[in-house]
Enzyme design. Structure first.
Site, short mmCIF file in Angstrom:
data_model
loop_
_atom_site.label_atom_id
_atom_site.label_comp_id
_atom_site.label_asym_id
_atom_site.label_seq_id
_atom_site.Cartn_x
_atom_site.Cartn_y
_atom_site.Cartn_z
N HIS A 26 19.00 0.52 -2.58
CA HIS A 26 17.58 0.77 -2.34
C HIS A 26 16.87 -0.50 -1.86
O HIS A 26 16.16 -0.47 -0.86
CB HIS A 26 16.92 1.30 -3.62
CG HIS A 26 15.46 1.58 -3.45
ND1 HIS A 26 15.01 2.69 -2.77
CD2 HIS A 26 14.35 0.90 -3.84
CE1 HIS A 26 13.68 2.68 -2.76
NE2 HIS A 26 13.26 1.61 -3.40
N CYS A 52 0.82 -1.21 0.00
CA CYS A 52 0.00 0.00 0.00
C CYS A 52 0.86 1.26 0.00
O CYS A 52 0.37 2.35 -0.28
CB CYS A 52 -1.01 0.00 1.14
SG CYS A 52 -0.35 -0.50 2.70
#
Lengths: 273, 431
Positions: free
Chosen positions: B99, B50
Site C-alpha cells: 500500500h 486532503c
C-alpha cells in the site's frame, strides 16, 4: 590521408543518426547528448579531412562533385552545431545528421582522386564564393527541416491529436522562430555567394553575369527567398505559409546545386565525376 | 514486528469525514508524540492530505495496536469511533508495504500519476523523523517507497501526459507557443469557469490577462481579483488583436466569435497564431474558425477527449507500475523477515564457522606432517575461539529486556557481517 578522415567522419555521422533515432524513440536527453557528441567527433574528423585535402591538393577542395557534397555535409553539421548552442531543438539533430550522412554516402561513391585544378577555378574569389553559397545552403537545409516539422506538428494540432508524434516535435513557435532566423542569416549569405560568384565570373570569363543555368537558377532561388522575407515582414507570412516556402526554397536550392549540375550542361558542370 | 496501516481515503470516506479526521500540519508534532505514547507501538508516522489520512505504525502486537490507534483517532478528533469505523481500512504486513509503495508512486491517488503525493509523504516522513517517532523499519520502508516512486516515474510514462481539461489546455498552449510566459490571455465571460481557467493560467506564468464580459462591471470585478485588465464587450476585437490565448465561457445562445471577423483579425495580427479554448455550452466559437490558418480551436469536448485518451495511457502504464511495486514489496519483505532473531543467529554462526573451517584447512594443507591428534586439538582450539567470540553478542541478543533494541542490533549485524537474506535460502528449501 583525407579519405581516412572522410570515412571516419561518415562513420560517426552514422552513429550520431542512430543515437538521434533512439532519442526520438526513448526521449531520453542523455541519448541526444550522445548523438551530439558523436556528431561533434564526426565534424572534427571531417574538418581534418578538408584540411588534409587542402594541403594535399594545394587548393580549396570544392572543385568536383565529391568535394562539393562533402563540403555541403560539413557546412550542414557546422550550422547544426552552431544552432544547437542557441536553440535546444534536439529532434533537429536526427534530421540534419541524416541529411549529412546521405550526402557523405553519395560523396563516398564518387571518384575521390585529387586532380590538377582547372584554370578557371584558380581564383582568389572561388573559395569565398563556394563558402558563402554552401553556408547559405546549409542554413536553408535547417529551415527546410523546421518547415517539415512545422507542417507535421501543425497537422497534429489541427486534427486534435496529442499522441506520440506531437510529443516528439518542438512547439510551433520554436520552429517558426528558427525558420525566420535561418532566413535572416541564409538570405544574406546566398546574396554574398551570388555576388562573389559574379566577381569571380568576371575574372574567369570576363563577364559578371552570363545566364548560364547555374546562374539563372541561383537567381530564381534568390528571388524565392527574397519574396519569402518580404511577405513575412509586410503581411505576416508566418507559420504554415513560411514552412511551405522554406520547403519550396530548399527544393530550389537542391536543384540549383545538384539538378543543374547533373541535368543542365553549363560552365558550372563538373568535368570529372 | 509488524507494519500496520490504519487509514481512510477518498475511496472509503466522504469529504466530511476526511476533513474531521485530518491532522493539521501545525499540530503534527503533538499528534505524533501522542501516538508514540501508546504502549503497543514502536514506530509511527502520520500522513494527512486532503484525500487521505493514514497512520503508519510498527508493533509487536498488531491487534492491540489497532485498537489503540482507533481509540486515539476518536479521542484526538473528538469523534465517536462508530461514525467513522466503516470508512477505515486496515493493512498489515506485506499488504501494508504494498500500500505505501502504491501511494508513494501515485497509483492509489484520485488522479493516478499526479505527482504531489510523493512530496506529501516526504514531509510526513521528515516530521516523523524530527519528532523521533520513526525508527529503523519506517526509515527503511520510506526510503524504499521513495525509490519505488522514482522507479515508477522513470520506468513508466505514468506522469507524462495531461489528464485534466486544464492541464491539456496548458499542454496545447505550450505546443503552440513554446511556453505560457509572455502570452496574453483574453477571457470572454466572467463566470466561475473563466475564473478557474484564469487562475490556472496565472499559475502557468502568463504575462497578462484581459477580461471582457457583457456586463462590464463583472469584468472589472474579476479583473481586479486576478490582476487583469477589463475590456468593454463592444471592444472585444481589440482584445482579440492582442491576445494569444482566448478562453470563452459565456452562456450566450449563439456564436460570439465568427469566421469572417476572425479572418480580419488575423490580418491585423499579421497572422500571429491564436488559440481559442471554447468551454461554453452551447459553443461560443463558430466551428469554422478552427479552419483559418494559424488559428487553433479546441472546445470542451475536444479537450475532454484528449484527456480521456491520455487517461487510458496512464492506466496502461499503471499496470507496468504495479509490477515494479510487486518486485520491491518482495525485496522489502525479505529484508524485514531477516530482522528475526533466530535466522540471524544461524546466519552469523554459519558465517563464522565457514571462516574457521576455511582457514583451518588452509593451515592443514601447509603442514601435512601434523598428526591426527594434533589436528584434533587444533580444530577444538579454533572452534573454541569462535564460540567465545560469539558468546557475548548472542546472549545479549537473546535477552528479553533488549527486545526494544533488537531491530537495530539485527540490522547492524546483518550489515557489518554482510549476512545474506536468509529468506532467499529458506524459499529455496520450500520450493
Amino acid at each position: 590521408m583525407n579519405v581516412y578522415f572522410f570515412t571516419f567522419a561518415a562513420l560517426f555521422y552514422f552513429l550520431a543518426v542512430l543515437a538521434y533515432l533512439s532519442y526520438i524513440i526513448s526521449l531520453k536527453k542523455i541519448v541526444s547528448n550522445i548523438g551530439l557528441a558523436l556528431a561533434s567527433i564526426g565534424f572534427a574528423s571531417h574538418t581534418l579531412c578538408l584540411l588534409t585535402r587542402y594541403v594535399e591538393a594545394g587548393y580549396t577542395p570544392v572543385t568536383n562533385l565529391h568535394e562539393s557534397l562533402s563540403f555541403f555535409a560539413w557546412t550542414i553539421i557546422a550550422i547544426f552545431l552552431i544552432a544547437n548552442l542557441r536553440y535546444k531543438i534536439r529532434v533537429l539533430g536526427a534530421f540534419l545528421t541524416a541529411i549529412a550522412l546521405i550526402l557523405m554516402l553519395f560523396a563516398f561513391a564518387l571518384p575521390k582522386e585529387i586532380l590538377p585544378l582547372a584554370p578557371v577555378l584558380r581564383s582568389f574569389w572561388h573559395p569565398f564564393h563556394v563558402t558563402f553559397a554552401f553556408l547559405g545552403n546549409a542554413i536553408f537545409t535547417l529551415a527546410f527541416c523546421c518547415g517539415v516539422m512545422y507542417l507535421i506538428q501543425e497537422h497534429q494540432l489541427k486534427s486534435k491529436k496529442m499522441g506520440t508524434v506531437a510529443k516528439r516535435l518542438p512547439s510551433l513557435k520554436a520552429l517558426d522562430d528558427l525558420n525566420y532566423r535561418a532566413l535572416t542569416f541564409g538570405f544574406p549569405l546566398l546574396t554574398l555567394g551570388i555576388i562573389t560568384g559574379s566577381v569571380w565570373a568576371e575574372y574567369a570569363w570576363g563577364r559578371y553575369w552570363g545566364w548560364d543555368p547555374k546562374e539563372t537558377w541561383s537567381l530564381i532561388t534568390w528571388f524565392l527567398y527574397a519574396a519569402m522575407l518580404h511577405q513575412r515582414l509586410t503581411v505576416g507570412w508566418r507559420g504554415r505559409k513560411a514552412a511551405i516556402m522554406a520547403i519550396v526554397g530548399f527544393v530550389s536550392v537542391l536543384f540549383t546545386f545538384l539538378g543543374v549540375t547533373l541535368l543542365l550542361p553549363g560552365l558550372h558542370t563538373y568535368s570529372n565525376w | 514486528m509488524q507494519l500496520i496501516i490504519l487509514g481512510l481515503n477518498h475511496k472509503t470516506a466522504p469529504i466530511e469525514i476526511r476533513e474531521r479526521l485530518a491532522f493539521q500540519e501545525s499540530e503534527m508534532e503533538k499528534a505524533l508524540s501522542q501516538v508514540r505514547s501508546l504502549p503497543s507501538l514502536k514506530e509511527n508516522m502520520i500522513l494527512s492530505t486532503c484525500n487521505r489520512v493514514e497512520i503508519y505504525a510498527i508493533s509487536r502486537e498488531p491487534e492491540k495496536a489497532i485498537r489503540e490507534l482507533q481509540n486515539f483517532l476518536s479521542r484526538y478528533h473528538e469523534l465517536p469511533l462508530k461514525e467513522f469505523e466503516k470508512s477505515l481500512y486496515l493493512l498489515i504486513g506485506e499488504e501494508a508495504v504494498r500500500h505505501i509503495f502504491q501511494v508513494a508512486s501515485s497509483l492509489d491517488s484520485m488522479v493516478v500519476g499526479e505527482p504531489q503525493i510523493l512530496g506529501q509523504i516526504k514531509s510526513a516522513y521528515s516530521m516523523a523523523t524530527e519528532s523521533r517517532t520513526s525508527g529503523i523499519i519506517l526509515h527503511r520502508l520510506l526510503h524504499r517507497a521513495f525509490h519505488v516512486a522514482k522507479r515508477v516515474r522513470t520506468e513508466t510514462r505514468i506522469g507524462d501526459s495531461a489528464v485534466s481539461v486544464s492541464s491539456v489546455s496548458v499542454e496545447l498552449a505550450e505546443r503552440i507557443f513554446g511556453s505560457l510566459e509572455q502570452r496574453v490571455v483574453l477571457l470572454i465571460g466572467a463566470g466561475e469557469m473563466c475564473e478557474l481557467a484564469a487562475r490556472h493560467l496565472v499559475a502557468g506564468g502568463v504575462e497578462k490577462i484581459l477580461v471582457t464580459n457583457r456586463t462590464y462591471d463583472r469584468a472589472v470585478t474579476l479583473a481586479q481579483e486576478i490582476k487583469g485588465e477589463p475590456i468593454r464587450f463592444e471592444e472585444m476585437a481589440l482584445g482579440l488583436k492582442r491576445a494569444d490565448i482566448v478562453i470563452s465561457a459565456t452562456d450566450s445562445s449563439q456564436h460570439l466569435i465568427r469566421h469572417d471577423p476572425i479572418v480580419k483579425v488575423m490580418k491585423e495580427r499579421k497572422q500571429k497564431p491564436i488559440f481559442f479554448i471554447d468551454i461554453a455550452d452551447p459553443r461560443d466559437v463558430e466551428p469554422g474558425v478552427g479552419d483559418i490558418e494559424n488559428v487553433y480551436l479546441y472546445n470542451i469536448d475536444d479537450l475532454q477527449k484528449v484527456a480521456n485518451e491520455n487517461m487510458k495511457d496512464r492506466e496502461k502504464e499503471a499496470r507496468k507500475a504495479e509490477a515494479i511495486v510487486q518486485e520491491e514489496v518482495t525485496k522489502f519483505v525479505h529484508w524485514h523477515q531477516s530482522l528475526e532473531i533466530t535466522p540471524t543467529i544461524i546466519a552469523l554462526k554459519k558465517k563464522f564457522e565457514e571462516i574457521r573451517k576455511r582457514e583451518f584447512e588452509k593451515m592443514i594443507s601447509f603442514h601435512p606432517h601434523l598428526s591426527e591428534k594434533e589436528r584434533q586439538s587444533l580444530e577444538a582450539l579454533t572452534s573454541a575461539i569462535v564460540n567465545k567470540i560469539l558468546h557475548d553478542p548472542l546472549t545479549r541478543l537473546k535477552q528479553k529486556d533488549e527486545e526494544a533494541m533488537s531491530d537495530v542490533y539485527l540490522d547492524a549485524l546483518r550489515t557489518l557481517f554482510q549476512l545474506p537474506d536468509l529468506t532467499a535460502e529458506e524459499r529455496m528449501k520450500e520450493d
